[in-house]
Design an enzyme around this catalytic site. Structure first.
Site, PDB file in Angstrom:
ATOM      1  N   ARG A 156      12.579   3.076  -0.376  1.00  0.00           N
ATOM      2  CA  ARG A 156      11.944   3.053  -0.857  1.00  0.00           C
ATOM      3  C   ARG A 156      11.249   2.570  -1.892  1.00  0.00           C
ATOM      4  O   ARG A 156      10.116   2.091  -2.842  1.00  0.00           O
ATOM      5  CB  ARG A 156      11.209   3.950   0.033  1.00  0.00           C
ATOM      6  CG  ARG A 156      10.213   3.339   1.499  1.00  0.00           C
ATOM      7  CD  ARG A 156       9.957   5.608   2.349  1.00  0.00           C
ATOM      8  NE  ARG A 156       8.265   5.024   0.927  1.00  0.00           N
ATOM      9  CZ  ARG A 156       7.592   6.400   1.099  1.00  0.00           C
ATOM     10  NH1 ARG A 156       7.585   7.210   1.728  1.00  0.00           N
ATOM     11  NH2 ARG A 156       6.287   6.743   0.379  1.00  0.00           N
ATOM     12  N   GLY A 173       0.734  -1.185   0.436  1.00  0.00           N
ATOM     13  CA  GLY A 173      -0.353   0.062  -0.060  1.00  0.00           C
ATOM     14  C   GLY A 173       1.226   1.503   0.086  1.00  0.00           C
ATOM     15  O   GLY A 173       1.977   1.750  -0.917  1.00  0.00           O
ATOM     16  N   SER A 224       3.202   3.007   2.848  1.00  0.00           N
ATOM     17  CA  SER A 224       3.669   3.524   3.891  1.00  0.00           C
ATOM     18  C   SER A 224       3.518   4.474   4.555  1.00  0.00           C
ATOM     19  O   SER A 224       3.188   4.414   5.440  1.00  0.00           O
ATOM     20  CB  SER A 224       5.368   2.693   3.476  1.00  0.00           C
ATOM     21  OG  SER A 224       6.047   3.464   2.508  1.00  0.00           O
ATOM     22  N   CYS A 238       6.091  -5.602   0.875  1.00  0.00           N
ATOM     23  CA  CYS A 238       5.913  -3.808  -0.372  1.00  0.00           C
ATOM     24  C   CYS A 238       6.107  -2.951   1.503  1.00  0.00           C
ATOM     25  O   CYS A 238       7.248  -2.709   1.282  1.00  0.00           O
ATOM     26  CB  CYS A 238       5.461  -4.025  -1.228  1.00  0.00           C
ATOM     27  SG  CYS A 238       5.707  -3.167  -2.269  1.00  0.00           S
ATOM     28  N   HIS A 282       4.873  -8.932  -3.961  1.00  0.00           N
ATOM     29  CA  HIS A 282       3.728  -9.587  -3.617  1.00  0.00           C
ATOM     30  C   HIS A 282       3.240 -11.350  -4.310  1.00  0.00           C
ATOM     31  O   HIS A 282       2.271 -10.561  -5.566  1.00  0.00           O
ATOM     32  CB  HIS A 282       1.915  -8.377  -4.560  1.00  0.00           C
ATOM     33  CG  HIS A 282       2.433  -6.855  -3.851  1.00  0.00           C
ATOM     34  ND1 HIS A 282       2.009  -6.579  -2.707  1.00  0.00           N
ATOM     35  CD2 HIS A 282       3.456  -5.986  -4.292  1.00  0.00           C
ATOM     36  CE1 HIS A 282       1.826  -4.854  -2.607  1.00  0.00           C
ATOM     37  NE2 HIS A 282       2.845  -4.432  -3.736  1.00  0.00           N
ATOM     38  N   GLU A 312       0.146 -11.635  -2.892  1.00  0.00           N
ATOM     39  CA  GLU A 312      -0.572 -12.271  -3.337  1.00  0.00           C
ATOM     40  C   GLU A 312      -1.335 -12.147  -4.091  1.00  0.00           C
ATOM     41  O   GLU A 312      -2.634 -12.875  -4.720  1.00  0.00           O
ATOM     42  CB  GLU A 312      -0.977 -12.103  -1.571  1.00  0.00           C
ATOM     43  CG  GLU A 312      -1.595 -10.591  -1.953  1.00  0.00           C
ATOM     44  CD  GLU A 312      -0.014  -9.416  -2.170  1.00  0.00           C
ATOM     45  OE1 GLU A 312       0.811 -10.465  -1.652  1.00  0.00           O
ATOM     46  OE2 GLU A 312       0.221  -8.413  -2.316  1.00  0.00           O
ATOM     47  N   ILE A 322       5.370  -3.998  -7.267  1.00  0.00           N
ATOM     48  CA  ILE A 322       4.535  -2.105  -7.597  1.00  0.00           C
ATOM     49  C   ILE A 322       4.667  -1.215  -7.053  1.00  0.00           C
ATOM     50  O   ILE A 322       4.981  -1.374  -5.657  1.00  0.00           O
ATOM     51  CB  ILE A 322       2.899  -2.607  -7.185  1.00  0.00           C
ATOM     52  CG1 ILE A 322       2.744  -3.864  -8.051  1.00  0.00           C
ATOM     53  CG2 ILE A 322       2.766  -1.328  -7.544  1.00  0.00           C
ATOM     54  CD1 ILE A 322       1.564  -4.255  -7.667  1.00  0.00           C
ATOM     55  N   ARG A 323       5.775   0.115  -7.833  1.00  0.00           N
ATOM     56  CA  ARG A 323       6.762   1.178  -6.760  1.00  0.00           C
ATOM     57  C   ARG A 323       7.978  -0.260  -6.160  1.00  0.00           C
ATOM     58  O   ARG A 323       7.668   0.486  -4.529  1.00  0.00           O
ATOM     59  CB  ARG A 323       5.770   1.837  -6.142  1.00  0.00           C
ATOM     60  CG  ARG A 323       5.463   2.953  -7.733  1.00  0.00           C
ATOM     61  CD  ARG A 323       4.446   3.601  -7.278  1.00  0.00           C
ATOM     62  NE  ARG A 323       2.925   3.341  -6.049  1.00  0.00           N
ATOM     63  CZ  ARG A 323       1.825   3.344  -6.638  1.00  0.00           C
ATOM     64  NH1 ARG A 323       2.144   2.807  -8.501  1.00  0.00           N
ATOM     65  NH2 ARG A 323       1.090   1.713  -6.143  1.00  0.00           N
TER      66      ARG A 323
HETATM   67  N1  GLN Z   1       6.571   2.558  -2.826  1.00  0.00           N
HETATM   68  C1  GLN Z   1       5.463   2.276  -1.331  1.00  0.00           C
HETATM   69  C2  GLN Z   1       5.190   3.077  -0.452  1.00  0.00           C
HETATM   70  O1  GLN Z   1       6.184   3.700  -0.063  1.00  0.00           O
HETATM   71  C3  GLN Z   1       5.012   0.665  -1.642  1.00  0.00           C
HETATM   72  C4  GLN Z   1       4.429   0.394  -2.813  1.00  0.00           C
HETATM   73  C5  GLN Z   1       4.223  -0.969  -2.407  1.00  0.00           C
HETATM   74  O2  GLN Z   1       3.540  -1.801  -1.193  1.00  0.00           O
HETATM   75  N2  GLN Z   1       3.482  -2.053  -3.563  1.00  0.00           N
HETATM   76  O3  GLN Z   1       5.292   3.037   0.649  1.00  0.00           O
END
Ligand code: GLN
Length: 212
Positions: free
Chosen positions: A105, A46, A48, A78, A171, A173, A134-135
């Protein structure tokens, strides 16, 4: 046995359904009372920064640390990995400094916002893990007590374990991968009922510190 999923923000629903798929009761954790009697906890992906704010707003920081200190397994994906790291190289102060790692991050930049790859995770067996990033963060420093579970081809560390705490930058999941959740469930069962000769001491009570 019940395993919690931090449900203040982010992709918690996918973890709850993955737990359901392996026959484990998952509990959405939003307030400290939700942690009562849990055998383990998953911290989802999500945002953070939002998660850290909500963890403190709902008074979850200390009771989650108490659960970890009791030896129950914690697993972060993540953003969850970011929350579990002792050092956030491009971010704020740590939230649950349980993993002796330094993390970046936003390790992959804008061009590589999201990608998927097959990863070798020897601890989970021969079949590779289909990993969705994802990021995602990446681990840039690991302390002596940290086991590296997986690296990208360029050598970057993307899955780690330190005793009862596991984290992946990706991820599982979101890809129908259940082996990390099965591992957490196995560790949780072992925490609840340490076997003979396991060398681990039985915890007479499993308080999460909620009474304070
Ligand atoms: N880059 C996001 C963060 O700094 C994390 C992305 C993710 O959980 N998919 O919180």
């Amino acid at each position: 046995m019940r395993i919690g999923v931090l449900a203040v923000q982010g992709a918690f629903a996918e973890h709850l359904s993955t737990l359901g798929a392996i026959g484990v009761e998952g509990v959405a954790v939003r307030v400290p009372a939700d942690l009562e009697g849990l055998s383990g906890l998953i911290l989802p992906g999500g945002e953070s920064t939002a998660q850290r704010r909500l963890v403190d707003r709902w008074g979850l920081r200390e009771p989650i640390l108490d659960l970890a200190r009791s030896g129950a397994p914690l697993y972060g994906t993540c953003a969850g990995m970011i929350l579990l790291s002792r050092e956030i190289l491009d971010g704020d102060e740590p939230v649950f400094p349980l993993l002796d790692v330094g993390i970046r991050r936003n390790a992959f930049g804008r061009q590589l916002d999201s990608f998927e790859t097959e990863l070798d995770v020897p601890m989970l067996g021969h079949q590779p893990v289909h990993a969705v990033f994802i990021r995602a963060p990446a681990v840039e420093r690991t302390g002596p007590d940290v086991d590296v579970l997986a690296r990208l081809e360029d050598g970057r560390v993307v899955a780690v374990r330190q005793r009862n705490v596991i984290a992946t930058a990706f991820h599982p999941e979101l890809a129908g991968e259940t082996r990390f959740h099965r591992l957490v469930a196995t560790m949780a069962a072992e925490h609840d009922d340490p076997g003979e000769g396991s060398g681990r001491r039985h915890h007479p009570t499993r308080r999460t510190g909620l009474a304070r």
